[in-house]
Scaffold this motif. Structure first.
Motif, mmCIF file in Angstrom:
data_model
loop_
_atom_site.group_PDB
_atom_site.id
_atom_site.type_symbol
_atom_site.label_atom_id
_atom_site.label_comp_id
_atom_site.label_asym_id
_atom_site.label_seq_id
_atom_site.Cartn_x
_atom_site.Cartn_y
_atom_site.Cartn_z
ATOM 1 N N THR A 177 0.998 -0.778 0.492
ATOM 2 C CA THR A 177 -0.145 0.129 0.017
ATOM 3 C C THR A 177 0.842 0.995 -0.241
ATOM 4 O O THR A 177 0.363 2.507 -0.484
ATOM 5 C CB THR A 177 -0.916 0.165 1.081
ATOM 6 O OG1 THR A 177 -0.174 -0.131 2.028
ATOM 7 C CG2 THR A 177 -2.182 -0.954 1.034
ATOM 8 N N ASP A 178 2.217 1.315 0.175
ATOM 9 C CA ASP A 178 3.213 2.286 0.468
ATOM 10 C C ASP A 178 3.599 2.292 -0.887
ATOM 11 O O ASP A 178 4.737 3.634 -1.045
ATOM 12 C CB ASP A 178 4.282 2.353 1.609
ATOM 13 C CG ASP A 178 4.863 1.280 1.537
ATOM 14 O OD1 ASP A 178 5.059 0.354 0.803
ATOM 15 O OD2 ASP A 178 5.964 0.852 2.077
ATOM 16 N N GLU A 179 3.516 1.880 -1.857
ATOM 17 C CA GLU A 179 4.176 1.692 -2.911
ATOM 18 C C GLU A 179 3.154 2.822 -4.133
ATOM 19 O O GLU A 179 1.513 2.935 -4.235
ATOM 20 C CB GLU A 179 4.379 0.207 -3.437
ATOM 21 C CG GLU A 179 5.884 -0.560 -3.023
ATOM 22 C CD GLU A 179 5.843 -1.471 -3.531
ATOM 23 O OE1 GLU A 179 6.902 -2.043 -2.795
ATOM 24 O OE2 GLU A 179 4.917 -2.475 -3.419
ATOM 25 N N SER A 180 3.793 3.140 -5.633
ATOM 26 C CA SER A 180 2.824 3.048 -6.876
ATOM 27 C C SER A 180 2.418 2.210 -7.616
ATOM 28 O O SER A 180 3.609 1.871 -7.793
ATOM 29 C CB SER A 180 3.503 4.426 -6.681
ATOM 30 O OG SER A 180 3.242 5.757 -5.958
ATOM 31 N N LEU A 181 2.038 2.613 -8.488
ATOM 32 C CA LEU A 181 2.128 1.486 -9.755
ATOM 33 C C LEU A 181 2.028 2.512 -10.944
ATOM 34 O O LEU A 181 1.077 4.019 -10.760
ATOM 35 C CB LEU A 181 0.268 1.261 -9.487
ATOM 36 C CG LEU A 181 -0.133 0.174 -11.103
ATOM 37 C CD1 LEU A 181 1.606 -1.270 -10.780
ATOM 38 C CD2 LEU A 181 -1.646 -0.638 -10.659
ATOM 39 N N TYR A 182 2.712 1.768 -11.908
ATOM 40 C CA TYR A 182 3.564 2.698 -13.398
ATOM 41 C C TYR A 182 3.048 2.327 -13.683
ATOM 42 O O TYR A 182 3.436 1.044 -14.505
ATOM 43 C CB TYR A 182 5.007 2.883 -12.639
ATOM 44 C CG TYR A 182 5.256 4.594 -11.996
ATOM 45 C CD1 TYR A 182 5.595 5.614 -12.257
ATOM 46 C CD2 TYR A 182 5.684 3.764 -10.670
ATOM 47 C CE1 TYR A 182 6.064 6.397 -10.979
ATOM 48 C CE2 TYR A 182 6.051 4.829 -10.070
ATOM 49 C CZ TYR A 182 6.245 5.904 -9.773
ATOM 50 O OH TYR A 182 6.695 7.088 -9.016
ATOM 51 N N ILE A 183 1.893 3.021 -14.667
ATOM 52 C CA ILE A 183 1.167 2.748 -16.198
ATOM 53 C C ILE A 183 1.595 3.188 -17.234
ATOM 54 O O ILE A 183 1.765 4.553 -17.098
ATOM 55 C CB ILE A 183 -0.641 2.869 -16.034
ATOM 56 C CG1 ILE A 183 -0.972 2.267 -14.540
ATOM 57 C CG2 ILE A 183 -1.055 2.270 -16.708
ATOM 58 C CD1 ILE A 183 -1.745 3.019 -13.841
ATOM 59 N N PHE A 184 2.419 2.381 -18.372
ATOM 60 C CA PHE A 184 3.057 2.834 -18.933
ATOM 61 C C PHE A 184 1.856 2.473 -19.912
ATOM 62 O O PHE A 184 1.264 1.331 -20.430
ATOM 63 C CB PHE A 184 4.116 2.292 -19.500
ATOM 64 C CG PHE A 184 5.021 2.593 -18.671
ATOM 65 C CD1 PHE A 184 6.209 3.730 -18.703
ATOM 66 C CD2 PHE A 184 5.316 1.579 -17.532
ATOM 67 C CE1 PHE A 184 7.117 4.532 -18.000
ATOM 68 C CE2 PHE A 184 6.193 2.208 -16.697
ATOM 69 C CZ PHE A 184 7.340 2.983 -16.857
ATOM 70 N N THR A 185 1.573 2.808 -21.685
ATOM 71 C CA THR A 185 0.593 3.403 -22.003
ATOM 72 C C THR A 185 1.155 3.357 -23.280
ATOM 73 O O THR A 185 2.567 3.637 -24.037
ATOM 74 C CB THR A 185 -0.480 4.125 -21.964
ATOM 75 O OG1 THR A 185 -0.016 5.303 -22.408
ATOM 76 C CG2 THR A 185 -1.195 4.677 -20.003
ATOM 77 N N ASN A 186 0.101 3.008 -24.494
ATOM 78 C CA ASN A 186 0.328 2.658 -25.901
ATOM 79 C C ASN A 186 0.889 4.187 -26.302
ATOM 80 O O ASN A 186 1.465 4.256 -27.834
ATOM 81 C CB ASN A 186 -1.065 2.305 -27.034
ATOM 82 C CG ASN A 186 -2.063 2.706 -26.936
ATOM 83 O OD1 ASN A 186 -2.701 3.580 -25.129
ATOM 84 N ND2 ASN A 186 -3.363 2.708 -27.503
ATOM 85 N N LEU A 187 -0.112 5.043 -26.119
ATOM 86 C CA LEU A 187 0.467 6.499 -26.094
ATOM 87 C C LEU A 187 1.255 7.362 -25.858
ATOM 88 O O LEU A 187 1.220 8.723 -26.090
ATOM 89 C CB LEU A 187 -1.062 7.594 -26.123
ATOM 90 C CG LEU A 187 -2.344 6.776 -27.143
ATOM 91 C CD1 LEU A 187 -3.484 8.165 -26.901
ATOM 92 C CD2 LEU A 187 -2.267 6.691 -28.213
ATOM 93 N N GLY A 188 2.554 6.614 -25.099
ATOM 94 C CA GLY A 188 3.254 7.232 -24.596
ATOM 95 C C GLY A 188 3.910 8.031 -23.401
ATOM 96 O O GLY A 188 4.764 8.291 -22.646
ATOM 97 N N ASN A 189 2.389 7.545 -22.517
ATOM 98 C CA ASN A 189 2.210 8.866 -21.479
ATOM 99 C C ASN A 189 2.363 7.482 -20.123
ATOM 100 O O ASN A 189 2.905 6.648 -20.105
ATOM 101 C CB ASN A 189 1.371 8.928 -21.936
ATOM 102 C CG ASN A 189 0.821 9.852 -22.107
ATOM 103 O OD1 ASN A 189 1.628 10.664 -22.342
ATOM 104 N ND2 ASN A 189 -0.763 10.041 -22.803
#
Length: 271
Positions: free
Chosen positions: A8-20
Motif C-alpha cells: 500500500t505504500d508503493e505506486s503503480l506506474y502505468i505505461f500506455t500505448n500513447l507514450g504516457n
C-alpha cells in the motif's frame, strides 16, 4: 495477463500505448476479498486517459526505488526502440511523458532490462519479418527522447512483437489463416540494428497461407498451446503436433479458417 505483488505504500506506474506514464498510489485501488468480483476499470482510477489509450506495461515500486528495475526498453509500431534508466521514471506526478512519439506512432511493448545486459532482442513485424540484434546496439537516452531506429519497415508493415531470448529457444508463429510452425531461435541470423531483417513466415501477396502474422510465442518448455479465432472458437494443440521447421519453410495448416473467422491470438497453456 499480468500479476503484480504490491504494497500500500508503493505506486503503480502505468505505461500506455500513447507514450504516457500514469502514477497511481496502490492504496487508492479498491480492495476485494472475493475472486469473482470484476474489479475497477482503469478509466475510473486514472484521470486523463485519452480515447483508445491502453496500458502496455505496469510496474510497482516506491518512487525513489524505480531504479531497481535497471533500464526500460520501449518498442514502437513504427520500428523505434528506446532504452532509458528506470530511475528517471520515479516521478511523483499523476501523468508524464514516457517517450517522445512522432506522428501516429504508438508504444507496443515496454520491458525491463539490466543496465549491463549484453543479451539479444528479437523484433517481429505484422508481415512476418524478424530482426535479431544485440541489446548494446541501443544507446541509453533520456526519459523524453524518441529513441533510435530498431527495424526498417516495408510499406504497410508495422512492428508488433518484441522478445528477449536465449540461444536454443523455440518460437511458435501462426498466420491469420491458420498456417504456423515452430522454429529454432538459432535459425534467425543475428544482424545489425536498423536493417530489414529476415522473413520468418511465408506471408505472400496472394494470401494463400495468410495475410499477416497473428501471434508469436516463445514456447520453450511449453506443452500445449491454444489458438483463438475471431468467432471465439478455441483450438488446443500439443507441441508435439506442431513440427519444428526451418526459417524458410511456409509452415503447416494448424487451424482450419473459414471465410473471415481468422486466428487472432495464441496462448501458451500450463499443464
Amino acid at each position: 495477463m499480468q500479476t503484480i505483488q504490491t504494497a500500500t505504500d508503493e505506486s503503480l506506474y502505468i505505461f500506455t500505448n500513447l507514450g504516457n506514464c500514469f502514477m497511481l498510489d496502490v492504496g487508492k485501488i479498491p480492495e476485494t476479498m472475493r475472486l469473482k468480483e470484476r474489479g475497477s476499470l482503469l478509466t475510473g482510477l486514472v484521470a486523463g486517459l485519452a480515447d483508445g489509450e491502453t496500458a502496455v506495461q505496469l510496474l510497482c515500486a516506491k518512487s525513489d526505488e524505480m531504479g531497481k528495475f535497471g533500464e526500460l526498453l520501449f518498442v514502437t509500431k513504427n520500428g523505434q526502440v528506446k532504452r532509458t534508466a528506470a530511475g528517471e521514471y520515479g516521478i511523483r506526478r499523476a501523468r508524464f511523458a514516457a517517450i517522445n512519439l512522432k506522428g501516429d506512432d504508438q508504444v507496443v511493448a515496454v520491458e525491463t532490462v539490466k543496465e549491463d545486459d549484453t543479451g539479444e532482442i528479437l523484433l517481429v513485424t505484422r508481415l512476418g519479418m524478424g530482426l535479431r540484434f544485440r541489446l548494446y546496439e541501443i544507446p541509453t537516452t533520456g526519459r523524453a527522447t524518441a529513441g533510435v531506429r530498431g527495424i526498417e519497415l516495408s510499406d504497410g508493415d508495422e512492428l508488433c512483437w518484441m522478445m528477449a531470448h536465449k540461444d536454443g529457444d523455440l518460437l511458435l508463429l501462426i498466420s491469420d489463416r491458420g498456417f504456423g510452425k515452430r522454429m529454432m531461435m538459432d535459425d534467425i541470423d543475428r544482424q545489425k540494428r536498423a536493417t530489414k531483417g529476415q522473413k520468418l513466415l511465408g506471408i505472400t501477396k496472394t494470401g494463400e497461407t495468410g495475410t499477416q502474422l497473428a501471434a508469436l510465442l516463445n514456447v520453450t518448455g511449453v506443452q500445449q498451446v491454444a489458438f483463438t479465432q475471431k468467432s471465439g472458437h478455441v483450438t488446443t494443440m500439443g507441441m508435439f503436433e506442431i513440427p519444428v521447421e526451418r526459417r524458410s519453410a511456409k509452415g503447416q495448416l494448424l487451424v482450419n479458417v473459414l471465410l473471415d473467422d481468422v486466428v487472432t491470438e495464441a496462448t501458451a497453456l500450463s499443464v
